[in-house]
Design an enzyme around this catalytic site. Structure first.
Site, PDB file in Angstrom:
ATOM      1  N   GLU A  23      -3.476  -2.860  -6.789  1.00 55.63           N
ATOM      2  CA  GLU A  23      -3.915  -3.979  -6.151  1.00 55.63           C
ATOM      3  C   GLU A  23      -2.988  -4.255  -4.796  1.00 55.63           C
ATOM      4  O   GLU A  23      -1.926  -4.391  -5.166  1.00 55.63           O
ATOM      5  CB  GLU A  23      -3.832  -5.133  -7.151  1.00 55.63           C
ATOM      6  CG  GLU A  23      -5.030  -6.132  -6.470  1.00 55.63           C
ATOM      7  CD  GLU A  23      -4.233  -7.200  -5.331  1.00 55.63           C
ATOM      8  OE1 GLU A  23      -4.292  -6.756  -4.145  1.00 55.63           O
ATOM      9  OE2 GLU A  23      -3.491  -8.128  -5.617  1.00 55.63           O
ATOM     10  N   GLY A  40       2.300   1.624  -3.292  1.00 57.11           N
ATOM     11  CA  GLY A  40       0.971   2.028  -4.165  1.00 57.11           C
ATOM     12  C   GLY A  40       0.410   3.566  -4.054  1.00 57.11           C
ATOM     13  O   GLY A  40       0.104   4.068  -5.160  1.00 57.11           O
ATOM     14  N   THR A  72       0.807  -1.177   0.175  1.00 55.85           N
ATOM     15  CA  THR A  72      -0.115   0.107   0.106  1.00 55.85           C
ATOM     16  C   THR A  72       0.858   1.233   0.077  1.00 55.85           C
ATOM     17  O   THR A  72       0.613   2.139  -0.600  1.00 55.85           O
ATOM     18  CB  THR A  72      -0.927  -0.001   1.140  1.00 55.85           C
ATOM     19  OG1 THR A  72      -1.898  -1.163   0.953  1.00 55.85           O
ATOM     20  CG2 THR A  72      -1.579   1.158   1.296  1.00 55.85           C
ATOM     21  N   CYS A  85      -1.641 -11.269  -0.508  1.00 61.67           N
ATOM     22  CA  CYS A  85      -2.308 -10.162  -0.110  1.00 61.67           C
ATOM     23  C   CYS A  85      -3.492 -10.677   0.612  1.00 61.67           C
ATOM     24  O   CYS A  85      -4.361  -9.859   1.505  1.00 61.67           O
ATOM     25  CB  CYS A  85      -2.660  -9.268  -1.392  1.00 61.67           C
ATOM     26  SG  CYS A  85      -3.485 -10.106  -2.647  1.00 61.67           S
TER      27      CYS A  85
END
Length: 487
Positions: free
Chosen positions: A254, A237, A234, A288
């Protein structure tokens, strides 16, 4: 099985208009189970990304204009070659990534399905007719390729998580630059490049450039790359999303998850413990969708904890290339130390260690923690390791509140003997995927996959979602005779 360290065309190379040397030189391929150097790979730098993006932009136009049946035939041939080379690819997945042979075989078959699905995409309708308030006007809305798609893939399921973006992006007429993680660049990149090359994909349409953060940043920022598909943490991302937002570039993220299994008071405890063990310990928990939080009703928590710990104690940990084991090694020391830090801090805060909590080299024992509260790191953090923290709740409302406490929203599971109760609870859970009477690690190639919140930006992979994810919508209107306007 063949020796993986034999001389190969890809050894020490990248794939960009054929096999060649990389600006960044070479890096070793290290087996996490043994520390042995298996081979070398080329390491791309921004200069390599720039050359690849220029080449891909040129090649994309002719690829997109190729008749749809010819594009489909190349993707079908790639699927056939993937199956034909399963032994080699699976061996690399085991040795390079620490996968068990069963996990590697499952991943290869799932990747094969992804390719077949993508091969069917070019023959599907690529638009729709819309009515018009203007007499005689024809309105067409159609999907057109983005152009060049950059794919940044992770190391845990490197083949599947690369191909779920690469294959549909190619199918709808894009060129692709794939940046696999350096820790999985052979199985998740170079072997795939070889498959597409031998399947007849035209030169320049696919580039595979292994590299680290500098390489990924160059790919994200390159003006000729119209879209980024990223699977990973994350934190990274968010950074990629910010850059793409500033550049008005399409992005599919994702990201991580802190996924919960909810065991209601009417659940089948044996079945729930089975789901909990599979979801928590599969591939060393390095998924994940891993079941990172086990939320159990107070009336069942002791029984569930006992059954889960019994299952964990029976799991064998070791080198999946040499022995028949359930869990292989963690990918690297940094990951191991992070996982152990979460476990030890949670124990120091009052959690009870029922089993595990120890490691040898990169082999971490399946671990079960009871008495975990919502302020402990085993509850708040994405663990990404073979750890099952158990937290108690007293009613459905409290269970939903505990699930939704996390900023993540990827996957969840609910166990109950009442399907209607499970479905009702699923509508209150903030997650992109909820599975009733199953575990959190689920994937079907034709169903839209993705998360909410800190688990992603709302994009989806799979089935019809791929058409929207890897294209842009274009409105074309046409009149037989031009309109004469007042001025």
């Amino acid at each position: 099985m063949s020796e993986v360290n034999q001389s190969c065309v890809w050894e020490g190379h990248i794939f960009s208009n054929g096999w060649g040397s990389a600006t960044g030189g070479v890096a070793p391929v290290i087996e996490p189970s043994t520390g042995e150097i298996l081979s070398t790979i080329g390491v791309g730098l921004p200069e390599d990304v720039d050359l690849a993006a220029t080449s891909a932009a040129e090649a994309q136009q002719s690829w997109a204009s190729m008749p749809f049946d010819q594009r489909a035939a190349i993707l079908r041939e790639a699927a056939r070659l993937l199956k034909d080379r399963a032994a080699e690819i699976n061996e690399w997945n085991v040795r390079e990534c620490g996968s068990t042979p069963a996990k590697a075989e499952w991943e290869l078959h799932a990747t094969y399905e992804q390719l077949l699905m993508a091969a069917a995409m070019p023959m599907q309708p690529d638009g729709a007719l819309y009515p018009s308030a203007m007499p005689g006007r024809l309105n067409i809305c159609r999907h057109v390729p983005v152009g060049v798609v950059g794919v940044i893939a992770p190391w845990n399921f490197p083949i599947l998580l690369a191909m779920r973006s690469v294959a549909p992006a190619l199918a709808v007429g894009n060129a692709v630059i794939l940046k696999p993680d350096l820790q999985s660049a052979v199985s998740g990149g170079l072997l795939l490049a070889s498959v597409f090359e031998d399947a007849g994909l035209p030169s320049g349409v696919l580039h595979v450039i292994p590299g680290g953060p500098v390489t990924g940043d160059a790919l994200v920022r390159h003006p000729k790359v119209g879209m980024i598909s990223f699977t990973g943490s994350t934190a990274v991302g968010r950074s990629i999303g910010q850059i793409c937002g500033q550049m008005l570039k399409k992005v599919a993220l994702e990201l991580g998850g802190n996924n919960a299994i909810v065991v209601l008071d009417d659940a089948d405890v044996d079945a729930a413990a089975s789901s909990g063990a599979w979801g928590a310990f599969l591939h060393q928990g390095q998924i994940c969708m891993q079941t990172g939080r086990h939320l159990v009703h107070r009336s069942l928590v002791n029984e569930y904890a006992q059954k889960l710990a019994e299952r964990a104690k029976k799991l064998l940990v070791g080198d999946p290339h040499k022995d028949q084991v359930h869990l292989g090694p963690l990918i690297n020391q940094k990951q191991r130390d992070r996982i152990d830090n979460i476990v030890q801090k949670s124990i120091a805060s009052g959690a009870t260690l029922l089993t595990g909590g120890k490691y040898t080299n990169l082999f971490y024992e399946p671990t079960v923690l009871a008495g975990v509260t919502k302020d402990m790191p085993a509850f708040t953090d994405e663990i990404f390791g073979p750890v099952a923290p158990i937290t108690v709740f007293d009613n459905d409302d409290e269970a939903v509140a505990l699930v939704n406490t996390s900023d993540y929203g990827l996957a969840a599971a609910v166990h109950t003997r009442s399907m209607s109760r499970g479905l009702a609870l699923s509508s209150r859970i903030r997650a992109g995927m909820v599975h009733v009477n199953d575990q959190t690690v689920n994937n079907e190639f034709h169903i839209p996959f993705g998360g909410m919140g800190s688990s992603g930006n709302g994009g989806r992979f799979g089935g019809p979602a791929n058409f929207h994810e890897f294209t842009q919508t274009q409105w074309v209107s046409a009149l037989d005779k031009p309109i004469i306007y007042p001025f």
